[in-house]
Design an enzyme around this catalytic site. Structure first.
Site, PDB file in Angstrom:
ATOM      1  N   GLU A 124      -5.352  -5.374  10.866  1.00 26.25           N
ATOM      2  CA  GLU A 124      -3.997  -4.146  10.883  1.00 26.25           C
ATOM      3  C   GLU A 124      -4.627  -3.350  12.315  1.00 26.25           C
ATOM      4  O   GLU A 124      -5.174  -2.195  12.287  1.00 26.25           O
ATOM      5  CB  GLU A 124      -4.093  -3.199   9.803  1.00 26.25           C
ATOM      6  CG  GLU A 124      -3.810  -3.694   8.217  1.00 26.25           C
ATOM      7  CD  GLU A 124      -3.273  -2.907   7.142  1.00 26.25           C
ATOM      8  OE1 GLU A 124      -2.325  -2.826   6.915  1.00 26.25           O
ATOM      9  OE2 GLU A 124      -4.067  -1.630   7.082  1.00 26.25           O
ATOM     10  N   ASN A 140       0.809  -1.300  -0.088  1.00 24.34           N
ATOM     11  CA  ASN A 140      -0.010  -0.179   0.056  1.00 24.34           C
ATOM     12  C   ASN A 140       0.922   1.235   0.156  1.00 24.34           C
ATOM     13  O   ASN A 140       1.504   1.525   1.007  1.00 24.34           O
ATOM     14  CB  ASN A 140      -0.738   0.135   1.221  1.00 24.34           C
ATOM     15  CG  ASN A 140      -1.629   1.390   1.505  1.00 24.34           C
ATOM     16  OD1 ASN A 140      -1.825   1.987   0.509  1.00 24.34           O
ATOM     17  ND2 ASN A 140      -2.381   1.577   2.885  1.00 24.34           N
ATOM     18  N   GLU A 170      -6.735   4.469   7.853  1.00 25.16           N
ATOM     19  CA  GLU A 170      -6.627   5.864   7.549  1.00 25.16           C
ATOM     20  C   GLU A 170      -7.788   6.392   6.927  1.00 25.16           C
ATOM     21  O   GLU A 170      -8.025   7.775   7.171  1.00 25.16           O
ATOM     22  CB  GLU A 170      -5.234   6.150   6.810  1.00 25.16           C
ATOM     23  CG  GLU A 170      -4.066   5.948   7.589  1.00 25.16           C
ATOM     24  CD  GLU A 170      -2.676   5.289   6.831  1.00 25.16           C
ATOM     25  OE1 GLU A 170      -2.855   5.416   5.442  1.00 25.16           O
ATOM     26  OE2 GLU A 170      -1.703   4.943   7.542  1.00 25.16           O
ATOM     27  N   HIS A 229      -9.519   0.843   5.053  1.00 23.41           N
ATOM     28  CA  HIS A 229      -8.073   1.182   5.901  1.00 23.41           C
ATOM     29  C   HIS A 229      -8.362   2.162   6.874  1.00 23.41           C
ATOM     30  O   HIS A 229      -9.229   3.059   6.947  1.00 23.41           O
ATOM     31  CB  HIS A 229      -6.992   1.782   4.743  1.00 23.41           C
ATOM     32  CG  HIS A 229      -5.870   1.671   5.370  1.00 23.41           C
ATOM     33  ND1 HIS A 229      -5.295   2.763   6.234  1.00 23.41           N
ATOM     34  CD2 HIS A 229      -4.667   0.813   4.870  1.00 23.41           C
ATOM     35  CE1 HIS A 229      -4.069   2.446   6.692  1.00 23.41           C
ATOM     36  NE2 HIS A 229      -3.530   1.151   5.863  1.00 23.41           N
ATOM     37  N   GLY A 232       2.639   2.105  10.629  1.00 26.96           N
ATOM     38  CA  GLY A 232       3.520   3.135  10.726  1.00 26.96           C
ATOM     39  C   GLY A 232       4.309   3.499  11.794  1.00 26.96           C
ATOM     40  O   GLY A 232       5.052   4.643  11.966  1.00 26.96           O
ATOM     41  N   LYS A 269       0.213   3.943  -0.285  1.00 28.68           N
ATOM     42  CA  LYS A 269      -0.584   5.432   0.392  1.00 28.68           C
ATOM     43  C   LYS A 269      -0.470   6.596  -0.732  1.00 28.68           C
ATOM     44  O   LYS A 269      -0.284   6.431  -1.855  1.00 28.68           O
ATOM     45  CB  LYS A 269      -0.140   5.750   1.641  1.00 28.68           C
ATOM     46  CG  LYS A 269       0.032   4.506   2.537  1.00 28.68           C
ATOM     47  CD  LYS A 269      -0.078   4.692   4.014  1.00 28.68           C
ATOM     48  CE  LYS A 269       0.297   3.600   4.731  1.00 28.68           C
ATOM     49  NZ  LYS A 269       0.196   3.624   6.251  1.00 28.68           N
ATOM     50  N   SER A 314       3.475  -2.277  10.440  1.00 30.41           N
ATOM     51  CA  SER A 314       4.969  -2.415  10.328  1.00 30.41           C
ATOM     52  C   SER A 314       5.765  -3.620  10.121  1.00 30.41           C
ATOM     53  O   SER A 314       6.739  -3.955  10.759  1.00 30.41           O
ATOM     54  CB  SER A 314       5.572  -1.936  12.012  1.00 30.41           C
ATOM     55  OG  SER A 314       5.131  -0.656  12.315  1.00 30.41           O
ATOM     56  N   GLY A 355       5.039   1.248   4.764  1.00 28.23           N
ATOM     57  CA  GLY A 355       6.254   1.844   4.341  1.00 28.23           C
ATOM     58  C   GLY A 355       7.204   0.959   3.362  1.00 28.23           C
ATOM     59  O   GLY A 355       7.858   1.546   2.758  1.00 28.23           O
TER      60      GLY A 355
HETATM   61  C1  PEP Z   1      -0.636   0.171   5.967  1.00 29.10           C
HETATM   62  O1  PEP Z   1      -0.994   1.392   6.283  1.00 29.10           O
HETATM   63  O2  PEP Z   1      -1.610  -0.559   5.756  1.00 29.10           O
HETATM   64  C2  PEP Z   1       0.557  -0.494   6.671  1.00 29.10           C
HETATM   65  C3  PEP Z   1       0.445  -1.452   7.155  1.00 29.10           C
HETATM   66  O3  PEP Z   1       1.578   0.483   7.026  1.00 29.10           O
HETATM   67  P1  PEP Z   1       3.071   0.228   7.548  1.00 29.10           P
HETATM   68  O4  PEP Z   1       3.394  -1.176   6.997  1.00 29.10           O
HETATM   69  O5  PEP Z   1       3.705   1.249   7.383  1.00 29.10           O
HETATM   70  O6  PEP Z   1       2.801  -0.115   9.081  1.00 29.10           O
END
Ligand code: PEP
Length: 251
Positions: free
Chosen positions: A168, A12, A100, A98, A174, A14, A213, A235
């Protein structure tokens, strides 16, 4: 005993990525052959058409997806993109719900459910995200929250072919922090039980991704947990070497 399903590693991006980022995608495409997992990259909507053209031209196994869609197929919704438009641009899957989107745009379970339905209407795979906040986990409510989100966000008609669920935990996204392995195992086992309860045999075969993460250094131990059928990576999906290393951790 958890069924062994072919893992899916989904990236992803983003709101990251300009045209030069397609070079990074090119490296992912070139390295995808060695992965024993399905690979999906969800760039921003502006790059989907070019990304899918690049993936198609190479004959690669890297699929391209969207990060969100509107529930309607078309209409007076300035700035929004429909699932049909994402399909037209070359997407084969769409992330919905998601955290966010839930936080920044006030998306409720009902909105997420309508979006998942729209994804299926367009003939694409819905990746439905669920996960608790830090306060909810601290309050011992992780299962309740995830159970409620699942019940409210999944439309009827789900199958292993049209649905992927991503667990998640919001506090792990993040932040560099992840739940312990037993905590991941517990929630994934709970999600599997809920899916089997509602979808019977199909529920046993829906892939459940862990997200939050994930990086090359922790991917192998997370991906080997029962009922972890892949990862949703934020990320670390921006860098081809990290994304491919995570994919290579699938055995
Ligand atoms: C995400 O936003 O779906 C995600 C898992 O982000 P990160 O891997 O950066 O924690």
């Amino acid at each position: 005993m958890a069924e062994k399903l072919r893992p899916l590693i989904a990236g992803n991006w983003k709101m990251n990525g300009l045209t030069p980022s397609l070079m990074e995608l090119g490296v992912m495409i070139a390295g995808a052959g060695i992965a024993s997992a399905d690979l999906l990259v969800c760039p921003p909507a502006t790059l989907i058409a070019a990304a899918s053209a690049a993936a198609r031209a190479s004959g690669t196994r890297v699929a391209i997806g969207g990060q969100d869609c509107h529930a309607s197929p078309s209409g007076a919704h300035t700035g929004d993109v429909s699932a049909e438009m994402l399909k037209d641009a070359g997407a084969s899957a769409v992330i919905v719900g998601h955290s966010e989107r839930r936080a920044d745009h006030g998306e409720t379970d009902a909105v997420v459910q309508a979006k998942a339905q729209a994804v299926w209407r367009a003939g694409l795979i819905a990746i439905v995200c669920v996960g608790e906040t830090q306060a909810e986990r601290d309050g011992g409510k992780a299962r309740d929250v995830v159970g409620r989100q699942l019940a409210g966000s999944l439309p009827s008609g789900a199958s292993a072919a049209n649905l992927v669920v991503a667990y998640e935990p919001v506090w792990a996204i993040g932040t560099g922090r992840t739940p312990t392995n037993p905590e991941i195992e517990e929630i994934h086992g709970f999600i599997r039980a809920q899916l089997v309860k509602t979808l019977k045999d199909q529920g046993a075969r829906v892939r459940i991704l862990y997200g939050g993460s994930v990086k090359p250094s922790n991917a192998a131990e997370i991906l080997k947990l029962p009922d972890v059928n892949g990862a949703l990576v934020g990320g670390a999906s921006l860098k081809a070497s990290d994304f491919l290393a995570i994919a290579a951790a699938c055995s």
